[in-house]
Design an enzyme around this catalytic site. Structure first.
Site, mmCIF file in Angstrom:
data_model
loop_
_atom_site.group_PDB
_atom_site.id
_atom_site.type_symbol
_atom_site.label_atom_id
_atom_site.label_comp_id
_atom_site.label_asym_id
_atom_site.label_seq_id
_atom_site.Cartn_x
_atom_site.Cartn_y
_atom_site.Cartn_z
ATOM 1 C CD1 TRP A 130 -30.375 24.412 31.295
ATOM 2 C CD2 TRP A 130 -31.035 22.958 29.729
ATOM 3 N NE1 TRP A 130 -31.319 23.592 31.855
ATOM 4 C CE2 TRP A 130 -31.737 22.683 30.919
ATOM 5 C CE3 TRP A 130 -31.293 22.176 28.605
ATOM 6 C CZ2 TRP A 130 -32.668 21.671 31.022
ATOM 7 C CZ3 TRP A 130 -32.224 21.163 28.696
ATOM 8 C CH2 TRP A 130 -32.902 20.913 29.898
ATOM 9 C CG ASP A 211 -33.414 24.300 23.665
ATOM 10 O OD1 ASP A 211 -34.660 24.279 23.690
ATOM 11 O OD2 ASP A 211 -32.708 23.984 24.650
ATOM 12 C CE LYS A 246 -38.301 26.773 31.840
ATOM 13 N NZ LYS A 246 -37.584 25.556 31.523
HETATM 14 C C1 LMR Z 1 -33.477 25.511 34.203
HETATM 15 O O1 LMR Z 1 -32.605 25.785 33.371
HETATM 16 O O2 LMR Z 1 -33.358 25.791 35.401
HETATM 17 C C2 LMR Z 1 -34.767 24.849 33.760
HETATM 18 O O3 LMR Z 1 -34.753 24.673 32.383
HETATM 19 C C3 LMR Z 1 -35.076 23.640 34.536
HETATM 20 C C4 LMR Z 1 -34.179 22.492 34.259
HETATM 21 O O4 LMR Z 1 -34.700 21.411 33.985
HETATM 22 O O5 LMR Z 1 -32.951 22.625 34.340
#
Ligand code: LMR
Length: 399
Positions: A130, A211, A246
């Protein structure tokens, strides 16, 4: 003092969302930010959440501080959701759970906790991971390394390379895993792979940090935490950060938690003071509203059934869309295999197209997706699916 400041580049996900909002093209489609959307393109408040909010509004008697650890009953409800009642009871006083401002707040608190527990620790993140993991965790001073995770050729987890790299992680380092619905790839570990990682962690004695932002968005509330529970029941120590953004649709209410499993109760008591101190020195205490909603839903069996039903609708819609979209791409003449979209979990998949093609989709078609080619499948609906499919095929054929 401020004259020399230079603007920072936009955030890769939030910046894209701002560009989408500013676009006046009537055909625009936002496949970027990871927010669930229904068939009409809305992100509604879940019905169970609305009901819980009505009850809270009429019965709340105080707005006094909740304290750095948040609401005890919420913490216990979240621990039970993640671990299940039996495992939670079995862990007893070795486990602590504390409310945080969203999963992000939990990740940051976990990072500070790790920095205190093992000051030279390196955090091993999946490649890719992420986009906000490194900014959030790295701001606590921890270093990073990465392990191979996603194979862009086979569109699946490159488990052999992953495990070979993890075999060299030293004691004192921390391996960050996605509990389910891997963000950004959608490619998840199988139960056997979780076991192999568990065995390796036992042998090499590195620490695992999970996570868990999408419980219930993949295969089911229980199915999505098979790996988490496997690790929680057999490892001496574990860090889990969870989010209700979510699965309860509570994005803006910033509702999350950090759960720590420690070697013994004394360790857990010490850990709880470190986590509370980290909260106190960052934001003092978490916001209450979202946590109060989650607690009430989980404690009230009819609200809980309503919520579980809604979550199932969401999951079914995403999984159905995955099949429809992948099939439509093939039927519309896509010259490459997109069947991997059907197998992946949660909201995300990589389209696997080039940066140039991504920029064309944004600038010529107003179809917004992040630079990695990650798409949010939940943003597709009956109104835009033909346009999205046709646009992708056109962009691919021009390459
Ligand atoms: C995403 O990955 O798009 C979401 O978790 C929102 C974010 O805060 O990045």
């Amino acid at each position: 003092m401020f004259e020399s400041l230079q603007p920072l580049p936009p955030d890769p996900i939030l910046g894209l969302n701002a560009a989408f909002k500013a676009d006046d093209n009537p055909n625009k489609v936002d496949l970027g930010i990871g927010v669930y959307k229904d068939e009409k393109g809305n992100t509604p408040v879940m019905r169970a959440v609305k009901e819980a909010e009505k009850l809270i509004l009429s019965s709340q008697v105080t707005k006094a501080y909740v304290g750095p650890a948040g609401a005890l009953a919420y913490n216990e409800a979240v621990a039970e959701l993640i671990l299940g009642a039996t495992l939670k009871a079995g862990l007893g006083g070795r486990r602590i759970t504390m409310q945080t401002p969203g999963g992000c707040g939990g990740l940051r608190i976990a990072a500070e906790f790790i920095a205190r527990a093992s000051s030279g620790a390196t955090i091993w993140v999946s490649d890719p991971t992420w986009a906000n993991h490194k900014p959030l965790i790295g701001s606590s001073g921890l270093k990073f390394n990465s392990y191979p995770y996603y194979n862009y050729e086979t569109h699946s987890v490159d488990f052999d390379s992953m495990i070979a790299t993890l075999a060299n992680v030293p004691i004192g380092d921390v391996v960050l895993l996605h509990g389910c619905c891997h963000n950004p790839s959608g490619a998840d570990l199988t139960p056997n792979q979780w076991q192999a990682i568990r065995d390796l962690a036992q042998e090499k004695k590195f620490t695992i940090f999970i996570d868990l932002a999408y419980q219930g968005m993949g295969d089911g509330l229980e199915e999505d935490v098979i790996g988490v529970r496997l690790l929680a029941e057999s490892l001496p120590e574990l860090i889990i950060v969870s989010s209700c953004s979510k699965n309860f649709g509570l994005y803006r209410e910033r509702t999350g938690a950090i759960t720590l499993i420690c070697q013994n109760e004394g360790g857990a008591r010490a850990a709880s003071t470190l986590v509370a101190a980290a909260a106190r020195s960052n934001y003092s205490m978490p916001p209450d509203h979202g946590a109060a909603v989650v607690q009430l839903i989980r404690e009230d069996s009819s609200l809980n059934s309503m919520w579980e039903g809604e979550l199932q609708e969401i999951r079914n819609r995403i999984n159905g869309l995955r099949i429809t979209f992948a099939n439509l791409l093939t039927e519309s003449g896509a010259q490459r295999d997109f069947s991997f979209i059907k197998k992946e979990k949660g909201m995300f998949s990589f389209l696997g197209i080039t940066k140039n093609q991504i920029h064309k989709l944004i600038s010529e078609y107003a179809i917004y997706l992040v630079d990695s080619s990650r798409i949010n499948v939940a943003s597709i609906n009956d109104d835009n699916i033909d346009y999205v499919t046709k646009s992708i095929i056109e962009v691919l054929s021009k390459a």
